[in-house]
Structures are given as structure tokens and as C-alpha cells.
Design an enzyme around this catalytic site. Structure first.
Site, PDB file in Angstrom:
ATOM      1  N   ARG A 223     -42.180 -11.028 -35.323  1.00 12.57           N
ATOM      2  CA  ARG A 223     -42.012 -12.173 -36.217  1.00 12.57           C
ATOM      3  C   ARG A 223     -40.890 -13.020 -35.629  1.00 12.57           C
ATOM      4  O   ARG A 223     -39.930 -12.466 -35.048  1.00 12.57           O
ATOM      5  CB  ARG A 223     -41.605 -11.724 -37.632  1.00 12.57           C
ATOM      6  N   GLU A 252     -42.429 -21.446 -37.488  1.00 14.77           N
ATOM      7  CA  GLU A 252     -43.752 -21.807 -37.004  1.00 14.77           C
ATOM      8  C   GLU A 252     -44.600 -22.429 -38.126  1.00 14.77           C
ATOM      9  O   GLU A 252     -44.427 -22.055 -39.291  1.00 14.77           O
ATOM     10  CB  GLU A 252     -44.460 -20.576 -36.403  1.00 14.77           C
ATOM     11  N   HIS A 270     -48.986 -17.953 -32.238  1.00 15.11           N
ATOM     12  CA  HIS A 270     -49.200 -16.785 -33.110  1.00 15.11           C
ATOM     13  C   HIS A 270     -50.669 -16.320 -33.075  1.00 15.11           C
ATOM     14  O   HIS A 270     -51.372 -16.354 -34.091  1.00 15.11           O
ATOM     15  CB  HIS A 270     -48.767 -17.104 -34.553  1.00 15.11           C
TER      16      HIS A 270
END
Ligand code: NDP
Length: 309
Positions: A223, A252, A270
Site C-alpha cells: 500500500r 493514488e 495499482h
């Protein structure tokens, strides 16, 4: 039919199966019948906003389409008797591939050399500068869980020496470091694959980055919150850290321009588990959890905190 609130996207196959069992309301559409909602399908990024959870008095279950559930307040959910499920294991290999791919791309300067060909530099300037071999490296895994172990397995053919840091020592043959900074000082590459949330917030800090050093490579597929992003950008700019391969970011999908401008980084949006095959398996498990809960109140893969519910 019971009412389900959908947060974020689902695949066509998931939608078909869900529509056969639930009346679906999308959070993105704005209005939804709060009193009627009993189930939620969401993803690791969106989770369940606190105001949404508190607005649903009859919520019984939250099914996460992903293994990370740091964007769901499980303590609040559990206290209200709401069971939370996720999709462990089915994505281990894919996320491990993403981590290894980022490591290879950094070491072998994949993006620079691709640009070398496309720009005409090969013809104009000759051979590209040499890169670094991924063979025989010492790799530190931060978080030797399901995915961390899959990363270790995928790196074995490269002659990698695996070491690791987590809160507890595991029953494995790899060297354990109780101190993350000490591990960073003794590895060529640090791969982050812990959960997010307060316990891991910015644990990869300036000290860890400086210990990894100018010849070190940082890979983050966990993360964005796990790494102190500002400290990482400064370290990369000042060459106190060599390279970074990143799938996740603090805010993000917003990625700082300073990071985008750096030549010594490889950036992904991601996509750790984002293949057709793995998303199909994750989607199936997400829906299996919802349908099983509907039929008998049990679930297939509750998060550890909800295993006794
Ligand atoms: P696991 O629970 O199997 O493993 C987590 C590991 O992290 C364990 O080794 C655990 O060990 C360690 N850990 C947990 N808290 C800490 C801490 N505070 N300090 C140090 N180590 C810690 O999870 P998975 O391997 O299935 O998934 C890991 C994470 O990967 C997910 O939670 C998610 O955030 C991320 N992920 C990212 C994806 C992407 O698309 N980029 C896709 C899928 C997952 P111990 O308990 O001993 O501390």
C-alpha cells in the site's frame, strides 16, 4: 430480493451472478435505500467510507473484492455484527509476478532501454549503457505472508538469498530480522508486501531508505501508506536511494509530479492482481462469499478478525 450496495466496479460475470440474487444499488449513482441495504460488495481501494457504513442500519455483510481491507473499519463492523470477507490466496501468484516484474524492470532498465530503441538512440548513439544482473541478489521481504512467500518462491530460480522482516518470526529457513532498518542495510532489494493501515503507516521511513542506500532498490506492491513517499522521492532525487518500482502510492491515483519526473523509477497504476484470469478468480470468491452468507449466514473467506463470527 435483498438489497446490495456496490462500491466501485465489478466484472460482467460478477454482475450477472449478483443480479440473480440481489437488487443492486451503486454508490456512484448517489441515491440508495439505506434502510434496505443488507450487503456490500466493494474493493480494496474504495473500501467502505465511514459515513456510508453508519448510514446503513441493517447492514450484515461486506464482501471485499481484494485481499487488503485497510479501507474498511473492521473494528466498527465487527462491533455491529457485520462480517467482512476478502479474497486471499487466489491472487498470490499474480501479485508476486508484479513484484518480480518491477524488480526486473528496475535492474535491467526496461523502460530506459525501450526508449533507447524507440527514440532512435540505438542508431544515433550506439549500444545502451550496461544494466545490473538480477541474479544472486539478497532480497528483503517486508511481510512474509501469503504473497511474500509467493515472491520468495518466484525469485528462487534467480539464485536469490531471501531474508525477511515481520512482527513475528515464521517457521521458515530464511533469515529473520526483527529490525527493518537493519534488514535494509543488508539487502540489495527491499520488497514491501505488508497490509496497509495504521500499524504499517510509513514504516519504510528515511532511516530505512538510507540503509537501503544508493545501490539499493525499493519495490512496493503493498500500500502507498507503507512508504514515506516524500522521503522516498527526496532519497531518489539525491541518489541516496538507487531505484524504486512502485505499484501503489500515498494518494493514488494522484502521483506526485516529482516522482513522475524521475528516471530511476518504474511506476504502475495499482495493477498487482489486475489480469483477466486473477480478477475472475477474485470476483468468483467475492460473489461466493455473498451468496453463501445469503443462504446460511456463513462465509467462505472472512478476514481474520471476523473468523469467529
Ligand atoms: P498476509 O496477511 O498473508 O501477510 C501479511 C504479512 O505482513 C505477514 O507476514 C505479517 O506478519 C506482516 N505484517 C503485518 N503487519 C505488520 C507490521 N506492522 N510490521 C511488519 N510486518 C507486518 O497478507 P497477503 O500476503 O495476502 O497480502 C499482503 C498485502 O498485500 C495486502 O494486505 C494488501 O495490502 C497488499 N496487496 C496489494 C496488491 C496490489 O495490487 N498491489 C494486491 C493484493 C494485496 P506478522 O503478522 O508476523 O507481522
Amino acid at each position: 430480493m435483498p438489497d446490495l450496495l456496490q462500491i466501485g466496479g465489478v466484472t460482467d460475470v460478477m454482475r450477472e451472478r449478483l443480479e440473480a440474487a440481489f437488487t443492486i444499488h451503486k454508490l456512484a449513482d448517489g441515491a440508495y435505500p439505506a434502510e434496505a441495504i443488507t450487503h456490500i460488495a466493494t474493493n480494496g481501494h474504495d473500501g467502505v467510507p465511514a459515513d456510508v457504513m453508519s448510514a446503513l442500519p441493517n447492514l450484515k455483510m461486506i464482501s471485499c473484492y481484494g485481499v487488503g481491507y485497510d479501507a474498511v473499519d473492521v473494528t466498527v463492523a465487527k462491533a455491529r455484527g457485520i462480517v467482512v470477507t476478502h479474497t486471499p490466496n487466489v491472487l498470490n501468484g499474480e501479485v508476486a509476478t508484479t513484484a518480480v516484474m518491477l524488480m526486473m524492470a528496475c535492474y535491467r532498465e526496461l523502460l530506459r532501454d525501450d526508449a533507447w530503441v524507440r527514440s532512435g538512440d540505438w542508431e544515433a548513439k550506439g549500444n545502451a549503457p550496461l544494466t545490473r544482473s538480477v541474479d544472486n541478489q539478497t532480497v528483503g521481504i517486508l511481510g512474509l505472508g501469503r504473497i511474500g512467500q509467493a515472491i520468495a518462491d518466484k525469485l528462487a530460480p534467480f539464485g536469490t538469498t531471501i531474508v525477511y522482516h515481520s512482527r513475528t518470526q515464521k517457521d521458515v529457513a530464511y533469515q529473520y530480522y526483527a529490525d527493518l532498518t537493519e534488514m535494509a542495510a543488508n539487502v540489495d532489494c527491499l520488497i514491501c508486501i505488508t497490509p496497509g493501515g495504521p500499524a504499517t503507516n510509513k514504516i519504510v521511513n528515511k532511516d530505512v531508505l538510507d540503509a537501503l542506500g544508493p545501490k539499493g532498490t525499493l519495490i512496493n506492491v503493498s500500500r502507498g501508506s507503507v512508504v514515506d513517499e516524500a522521503a522516498m522521492i527526496a532519497a531518489l532525487q539525491e541518489k541516496r536511494l538507487g531505484w524504486a518500482g512502485l505499484d501503489v502510492f500515498e494518494a493514488e491515483p494522484k502521483v506526485p509530479q516529482a516522482l513522475r519526473d524521475l528516471p530511476n523509477v518504474v511506476l504502475l497504476p495499482h495493477v498487482g492482481s489486475a489480469t483477466v484470469e486473477t480478477r475472475a478468480a477474485m470476483g468468483a470468491l467475492t460473489v461466493d462469499n455473498l451468496l453463501q452468507h445469503l443462504s446460511d449466514g456463513s462465509t467462505v473467506s472472512p478476514v481474520p478478525e471476523c473468523a469467529d463470527m
